[in-house]
Design an enzyme around this catalytic site. Structure first.
Site, short mmCIF file in Angstrom:
data_model
loop_
_atom_site.label_atom_id
_atom_site.label_comp_id
_atom_site.label_asym_id
_atom_site.label_seq_id
_atom_site.Cartn_x
_atom_site.Cartn_y
_atom_site.Cartn_z
N ASN A 155 -12.25 20.82 17.34
CA ASN A 155 -12.00 19.26 17.72
C ASN A 155 -12.96 18.71 18.46
O ASN A 155 -12.86 17.20 18.65
CB ASN A 155 -10.86 19.49 18.81
N GLN A 183 -6.45 19.69 14.16
CA GLN A 183 -7.30 18.39 13.95
C GLN A 183 -7.50 18.35 12.31
O GLN A 183 -8.20 17.19 12.03
CB GLN A 183 -8.67 18.86 14.62
N SER A 203 -0.23 20.16 14.16
CA SER A 203 0.14 19.27 15.28
C SER A 203 0.61 17.82 14.73
O SER A 203 0.21 17.66 13.68
CB SER A 203 -1.00 18.90 16.31
N HIS A 205 0.77 14.86 16.88
CA HIS A 205 0.23 13.70 17.72
C HIS A 205 -1.10 13.52 17.22
O HIS A 205 -2.02 12.58 17.54
CB HIS A 205 0.49 13.88 19.27
N THR A 241 17.35 23.65 22.11
CA THR A 241 17.68 22.60 21.35
C THR A 241 16.52 21.86 20.72
O THR A 241 15.80 21.42 21.38
CB THR A 241 18.62 21.78 22.26
N CYS A 329 -9.20 17.84 26.59
CA CYS A 329 -8.61 18.82 27.95
C CYS A 329 -9.84 19.22 28.90
O CYS A 329 -9.55 19.62 29.89
CB CYS A 329 -8.04 20.00 27.10
C1 LIG Z 1 -7.97 22.21 17.69
C2 LIG Z 1 -6.82 22.16 18.82
N1 LIG Z 1 -5.95 22.69 18.91
C3 LIG Z 1 -4.84 22.73 19.99
C4 LIG Z 1 -4.89 21.45 20.36
C5 LIG Z 1 -3.69 21.37 21.66
O1 LIG Z 1 -2.98 20.53 21.26
P1 LIG Z 1 -1.53 19.97 22.28
O2 LIG Z 1 -2.33 19.80 23.44
O3 LIG Z 1 -1.09 18.80 21.94
O4 LIG Z 1 -0.72 21.21 22.71
C6 LIG Z 1 -5.67 20.56 20.22
C7 LIG Z 1 -5.69 19.26 21.17
O5 LIG Z 1 -6.79 18.68 21.45
C8 LIG Z 1 -6.84 20.80 19.56
O6 LIG Z 1 -7.56 19.81 19.21
#
Ligand SMILES: Cc1ncc(COP(=O)(O)O)c(C=O)c1O
Length: 389
Positions: A155, A183, A203, A205, A241, A329
């Site tokens: 990421n 990603q 994922s 989003h 749910t 993060c």
């Molecule tokens: C490679 C990877 N794994 C896991 C995640 C975690 O995703 P989320 O914060 O939507 O749970 C991310 C988010 O940046 C990511 O880039």
């Protein structure tokens, strides 16, 4: 009147806007087709039908069977479920797990927690581009290894790992192989059978779907314990749910990504390389982090020695450009990125890093604007930097 500044979003790796086509697909599932998938009446059955259709779409796009897909609330949840669920279901067979040092925090922290529960974690090294060596995976597998978890694409630096080779090794050794494709799914092709993947995180989003939804591929026959116990939803692996609207959105987002993948990847690579080459030429001492070729079409990560990444982000934001210092993060912690340290950067180099991630609405004029303002901002920050020689 002051000139209104334009806003350019170059942080698609952190999150993406919901595609209007995705939103249209989701809307009926909020107040019209709102049923609980567990209900026997027609409202419930309507929701259940949408859920199962979405499961089929996601399965199809990765070469899996619908029964091998479960839906969760996020990629973090899926990754937690894989590490903890595989560890606890297979602890009689062994207590050793292998990961890379550049995994997302949700894998790193799950592994760290498992150490407190008596599991042994091997963190492999990566090379200067962030690549894991399949040979290192082979050497690290022991009799008691139960899981190898190596992400598909990173990421922060965009490096794409050789997961097909790693999957082959795991299959030969009889060890479960998980890959975090948060990603990469929707951006580059993935086939769980060709790549010998047993578990895969997807994922929503990160590919123009809504937040609050994710999918997890779990190969038939895999032994795994749930994290959330309850009414037995999602084959008993994720009670609660079901968020049908978000799942319908995730499936529609995946469909669109699949349909447009080839063309969009080519378009983004062209823009990405224009920006990379332009910055490397215009900014003295700039360095591209990650692999020059084996990288996501939309990822760019630079280091600019002598400046603070955070100041750079603030200055760029002031000029209308939304970027990131590393992963979304870790950028609040103000600690150097574990990914950049793992590829051999010194803490001060890691601090001067900038991630620009492109997406569906990135235009050439946006790239031109970055190429115009970024060199000036870096120059100004270097002039006032306490690190200046
Ligand atoms: C490679 C990877 N794994 C896991 C995640 C975690 O995703 P989320 O914060 O939507 O749970 C991310 C988010 O940046 C990511 O880039």
């Amino acid at each position: 009147m002051p000139k209104k500044i334009k806003r350019i979003y170059l942080d698609y790796a952190a999150t993406t806007p919901v595609d209007p086509r995705v939103l249209t697909a989701m809307l009926p599932y909020f107040s019209e087709k709102f049923g609980n998938t567990m209900s026997l009446h027609s409202f419930g059955q309507e929701a259940k039908e949408a859920l199962e259709e979405s499961r089929g779409v996601i399965a199809d796009l990765m070469g899996a069977k619908p029964m091998e897909i479960i839906f969760t609330g996020s990629a973090s949840e899926s990754n937690n479920l894989v590490l903890k669920g595989i560890a606890f279901a297979n602890r009689d067979r062994g207590r050793h797990i292998i990961i890379s040092p550049i995994e997302h925090a949700c894998v790193m922290e799950s592994a760290k927690w498992l150490e407190t529960q008596g599991f042994e974690i091997t963190r492999l090294k990566v090379d200067k581009y962030g690549l894991v060596s399949p040979d290192d995976v082979k050497k690290a597998i022991k009799k008691n290894t139960i899981l190898v978890s190596i992400m598909h694409a990173n990421n922060e630096i965009g490096t794409i790992e050789p997961i097909e080779e790693i999957g082959k090794i795991c299959k030969e050794k009889g060890v479960y192989f998980h890959t975090d494709a948060a990603q990469s799914f929707g951006k580059i092709p993935i086939d769980v059978n060709k790549m010998n993947i047993d578990l895969m995180t997807v994922s929503s989003h990160k590919m123009y779907g809504p937040k609050g939804a994710a999918a997890l591929f779990i190969r038939k026959g895999t032994k795994i314990e749930p994290l959330i116990h309850g009414g037995g939803h999602e084959s008993g692996l994720r009670s609660s749910t079901v968020n049908v609207a978000a799942i319908v959105g995730l499936a529609e987002a995946a469909r669109i990504c699949e349909r447009e993948m080839k063309e969009e990847a080519q378009r983004e690579i062209k823009l990405r390389d224009k920006l990379i080459n332009g910055v490397l030429k215009k900014i003295e001492g700039s360095h591209l982090n990650g692999h020059p070729k084996e990288r996501l079409p939309n990822n760019i990560n630079f280091s600019f020695p002598g400046i603070e990444g955070e100041s750079l982000i603030m200055q760029l934001d002031f000029l209308g450009i939304a970027a990131s210092t590393g992963s979304a993060c870790s950028s609040e912690k103000l600690e150097p990125s574990h990914v950049l340290l793992a590829i051999g950067l010194k803490p001060e180099q890691a601090h001067g890093s900038l991630r620009l991630s492109l997406g569906r609405w990135t235009k050439e004029k946006d790239i031109n604007y970055v190429l115009e303002v970024l060199p000036k901002v870096v120059k100004r920050l270097r002039e006032i930097s306490p690190f200046k020689k």
